[in-house]
Design an enzyme around this catalytic site. Structure first.
Site, PDB file in Angstrom:
ATOM      1  N   HIS A 173      20.582  46.266  30.733  1.00 27.63           N
ATOM      2  CA  HIS A 173      21.827  45.715  30.202  1.00 27.63           C
ATOM      3  C   HIS A 173      21.516  44.801  29.031  1.00 27.63           C
ATOM      4  CE1 HIS A 173      25.928  44.189  30.131  1.00 27.63           C
ATOM      5  NE2 HIS A 173      25.398  43.003  29.905  1.00 27.63           N
ATOM      6  N   ASP A 191      36.350  40.946  38.458  1.00 33.28           N
ATOM      7  CA  ASP A 191      35.789  40.433  37.195  1.00 33.28           C
ATOM      8  C   ASP A 191      36.729  40.728  36.030  1.00 33.28           C
ATOM      9  OD1 ASP A 191      33.725  39.484  35.287  1.00 33.28           O
ATOM     10  OD2 ASP A 191      33.831  41.583  34.666  1.00 33.28           O
ATOM     11  N   ARG A 240      39.767  34.044  31.700  1.00 35.22           N
ATOM     12  CA  ARG A 240      38.798  33.187  30.988  1.00 35.22           C
ATOM     13  C   ARG A 240      38.998  33.296  29.485  1.00 35.22           C
ATOM     14  NH1 ARG A 240      33.496  35.618  32.652  1.00 35.22           N
ATOM     15  NH2 ARG A 240      32.588  34.101  31.251  1.00 35.22           N
ATOM     16  N   SER A 270      29.755  37.524  36.026  1.00 39.10           N
ATOM     17  CA  SER A 270      30.545  38.610  35.451  1.00 39.10           C
ATOM     18  C   SER A 270      29.643  39.821  35.143  1.00 39.10           C
ATOM     19  CB  SER A 270      31.226  38.098  34.177  1.00 39.10           C
ATOM     20  OG  SER A 270      31.768  39.142  33.434  1.00 39.10           O
ATOM     21  N   LYS A 321      29.018  43.636  37.723  1.00 41.59           N
ATOM     22  CA  LYS A 321      29.163  45.024  37.280  1.00 41.59           C
ATOM     23  C   LYS A 321      27.843  45.778  37.431  1.00 41.59           C
ATOM     24  CE  LYS A 321      31.054  43.165  33.702  1.00 41.59           C
ATOM     25  NZ  LYS A 321      31.768  42.553  32.618  1.00 41.59           N
TER      26      LYS A 321
HETATM   27  N1  URA Z   1      30.006  39.982  29.096  1.00 47.28           N
HETATM   28  C1  URA Z   1      30.568  40.115  30.325  1.00 47.28           C
HETATM   29  O1  URA Z   1      30.601  41.208  30.881  1.00 47.28           O
HETATM   30  N2  URA Z   1      31.065  39.007  30.911  1.00 47.28           N
HETATM   31  C2  URA Z   1      31.037  37.785  30.345  1.00 47.28           C
HETATM   32  O2  URA Z   1      31.485  36.825  30.943  1.00 47.28           O
HETATM   33  C3  URA Z   1      30.462  37.673  29.070  1.00 47.28           C
HETATM   34  C4  URA Z   1      29.943  38.793  28.465  1.00 47.28           C
END
Ligand code: URA
Length: 436
Positions: free
Chosen positions: A82, A161, A168, A183, A187
């Site tokens: 990632h 999320d 947010r 977050s 995922k």
């Molecule tokens: N990318 C994400 O998936 N979440 C965040 O909070 C910031 C960047």
């Protein structure tokens, strides 16, 4: 349990219990928690922080709020990668086929770009015919057949999320390391890989502008992954300049093909080999020695197997393999403009975010999630930090569709370069390696 008491205790700086965190995430997911109370809590978390146990509990609860992929039916060790996002970051297109060619199973969900950063799925969809929106059966069948599949992220991964991120984004609570870490990792955990390599970018084109911030985020995410039983490590890599020379979807696919063919720019090749080597090391298919893993990654390029794996993946996902074998078959932008350097001197700094915005203005990216992108649009950079350039020499080549876009993108690009009399060294590409 009352949400009022939970907000109150986080406002005082107390740690939340696992039960409290699960209660919150359940309430967000089923819609019973009002947005005003969720955002009050998010602000309290932003100001008071969360310890490692709370952050892991939040991650696990968000990962469990939707579908969780079970990749156990696929052969071998599944390793995911990632990137926290940047400009010109096309490393997944290079690294995934390299490691798949070496026997690592790649069953990967990737995202789309927004604002100044690009997204892997958009780049792949620039290949004529390529389909990233796959059903689960097709996703698994493709990995079984070719050992690699890169698909768009299923909407049902970590829905909590998705809701929390939207709140947010609207309430100035994005920049909290525990919230960002939870977050991203929710995922990644829901996507099911056994091992995870994180590429945390740092510099003026990245979310994390300083190495200290990047180190803190990487440390938080590595801790979560390892606490959740997925071996996780991170590289902190540079984003004080775009990676490679191409920015824009088809242009980046072509640059990736160049690297997979043994060419391409030195910085992109170097970062890609480092990421691939660390994924191979995580997968344990070589002995633990990172130099041996680097050598394997390089060999997969020189013997042509990584490029062949990329072509197989493209074909399996409906893409036109002929474009991979003959990149001159990709469609081209209607306008190709060389942007000359306005002065003589050394490139001493690049506003990476500004260059990403210039590519977006050319048509390569989206300002809002609904915008259409022009796959042919973007920039090729001819000079980067540390290079010497004479007035009038090509600084970049712009690919776009209209003169209005060309004007806007050119202005933004020129404002993003600093050219001065004294040379500066090129920035380091790999800042740190962080392991559990
Ligand atoms: N990318 C994400 O998936 N979440 C965040 O909070 C910031 C960047």
């Amino acid at each position: 349990m009352r949400i009022y008491d939970i907000i109150q205790s986080k406002k005082r700086g107390d740690a939340l219990s696992n039960e409290e965190i699960q209660y919150i995430v359940r309430g967000v997911t089923d819609g019973t928690l009002p947005d005003y109370q969720t955002t009050a809590l998010l602000m309290a978390i932003c100001l008071k922080g969360m310890n490692a146990e709370e952050t892991t509990a939040l991650t696990l609860a968000m990962a469990a709020s939707g579908d969780q992929m079970d990749l156990s039916a696929l052969p071998g060790v599944k390793v995911d990668k990632h990137s926290t996002g940047g400009v010109g970051d096309k490393t997944t297109l290079i690294v995934a086929p390299i490691v798949a060619a070496l026997g690592v199973t790649v069953a990967k969900m990737s995202g789309r770009g927004l604002g100044h950063t690009g997204g892997t799925v958009d780049k792949l969809e620039g290949i004529p015919g390529f389909r990233a929106a796959l059903g689960m059966d097709e996703f698994f069948a493709t990995v079984h057949k070719t050992g690699i599949c890169v698909a768009g992220q299923s909407m049902s991964l970590a829905p909590a999320d998705k809701k929390i991120y939207a709140l947010r984004d609207a309430t100035a609570t994005v920049d909290s390391i525990p919230l960002i870490a939870a977050s991203i990792m929710s995922k990644k955990l829901a996507a099911g890989a056994d091992r995870i390599l994180l590429d945390v970018k740092t510099g003026n084109g990245a979310f994390m502008k300083t190495t200290d911030e990047a180190r803190a985020l990487a440390g938080a995410m590595v801790a979560i992954g390892n606490m959740a039983g997925r071996r996780t490590s991170a590289l902190i890599t540079d984003m004080s300049a775009p990676l490679g020379t191409a920015i824009g979807n088809i242009l980046e696919v072509k640059e990736s093909i160049e690297v997979l063919s043994g060419g391409g720019s030195d910085d992109l090749r170097h970062v890609s080999i480092e990421l691939a080597a660390h994924m191979v090391q995580l997968a344990h298919i070589a002995d633990g020695d990172i130099d041996a893993c680097r050598a394997l990654a390089l060999e997969a390029i020189t013997n042509g197997q990584a490029l062949e794996k990329f072509a197989q993946m493209v074909a399996a996902q409906g893409g036109d393999r002929a474009c991979i074998d003959r990149p001159d078959r990709f469609p081209n932008a209607q306008i190709e403009h060389v942007i000359p350097s306005p002065q003589t001197g050394y490139i001493t700094a690049m506003d990476t975010e500004g260059i990403g915005i210039a590519a977006m203005l050319a048509g390569a990216g989206r300002e809002t999630a609904e915008d259409e992108i022009d796959y042919t649009a973007g920039l090729i950079l001819h000079a980067k930090i540390g290079d010497y350039i004479k007035k009038g020499q090509p600084l970049a080549t712009l690919h776009t569709a209209t003169e209005a876009k060309a004007t806007a993108a050119t202005e933004r690009l020129l404002a993003s370069y600093t050219i001065a009399d004294n040379p500066v060294p090129k920035p380091p590409l790999i800042h740190e390696y962080i392991t559990g």
